[in-house]
Design an enzyme around this catalytic site. Sequence first.
Site, mmCIF file in Angstrom:
data_model
loop_
_atom_site.group_PDB
_atom_site.id
_atom_site.type_symbol
_atom_site.label_atom_id
_atom_site.label_comp_id
_atom_site.label_asym_id
_atom_site.label_seq_id
_atom_site.Cartn_x
_atom_site.Cartn_y
_atom_site.Cartn_z
ATOM 1 N N HIS A 12 4.940 -0.488 7.627
ATOM 2 C CA HIS A 12 6.344 -0.740 7.287
ATOM 3 C C HIS A 12 7.169 -0.833 8.561
ATOM 4 C CE1 HIS A 12 5.540 3.599 7.147
ATOM 5 N NE2 HIS A 12 6.749 3.770 7.662
ATOM 6 N N ASP A 40 15.567 3.241 2.622
ATOM 7 C CA ASP A 40 14.813 4.469 2.876
ATOM 8 C C ASP A 40 15.427 5.611 2.065
ATOM 9 O OD1 ASP A 40 12.809 5.429 5.441
ATOM 10 O OD2 ASP A 40 13.873 6.983 4.313
#
Length: 114
Positions: free
Chosen positions: A100, A30
Site C-alpha cells: 500500500h 486510513d
Amino acid sequence: MNDCIFCKIAAGEIPCTSVFEDERALAFRDINPQAPVHVLVIPRKHYKNLTALDASDHDLMRHLLHVANVVAIEEGIAMDGYRVAVNCGLQGGQVVQHVHFHVLGGRQLSGELG
Ligand code: AMP
C-alpha cells in the site's frame, strides 16, 4: 488471500471510506490518520509488499503512483505538497501485509521519515 484485511476491503467484505477505485486499484481513508489527509492506495491483487512486485508489475506500479497523484489532486493537497510513502517489511515498519502507498498531506510534514 484469506486472512488479508486489505483483500477483504478490496472485496467489499470490510467497509472502508473509498475515495477512488477502478479495476486494478482502490484508495481509501486510513482508519488512524496521521495527517488531515491520509489515504491508502492499494492494488486489488494481493502482493505482500513492494518487494513482491517485479518487472512484470511495472505497469501496475506506475498505475498505483498515478492513483496516488490523482488522490492528492482530488483531496486538494497537490498544490501545497504531500508525501507518498511505502513501508516495506519489518524494519520498514510495515504492519499490513498487502502492499500500500500512504498519501499524506494537509499539514506541514516533518523532514524525518523514520
Ligand atoms: P503500514 O504500517 O504501512 O503497514 O500501514 C498500515 C496502515 O493501515 C496503518 O496506517 C493503519 O492505520 C491502516 N489500517 C489498518 N486497518 C485499516 C482499515 N480497516 N481501514 C483503513 N486503514 C487501516
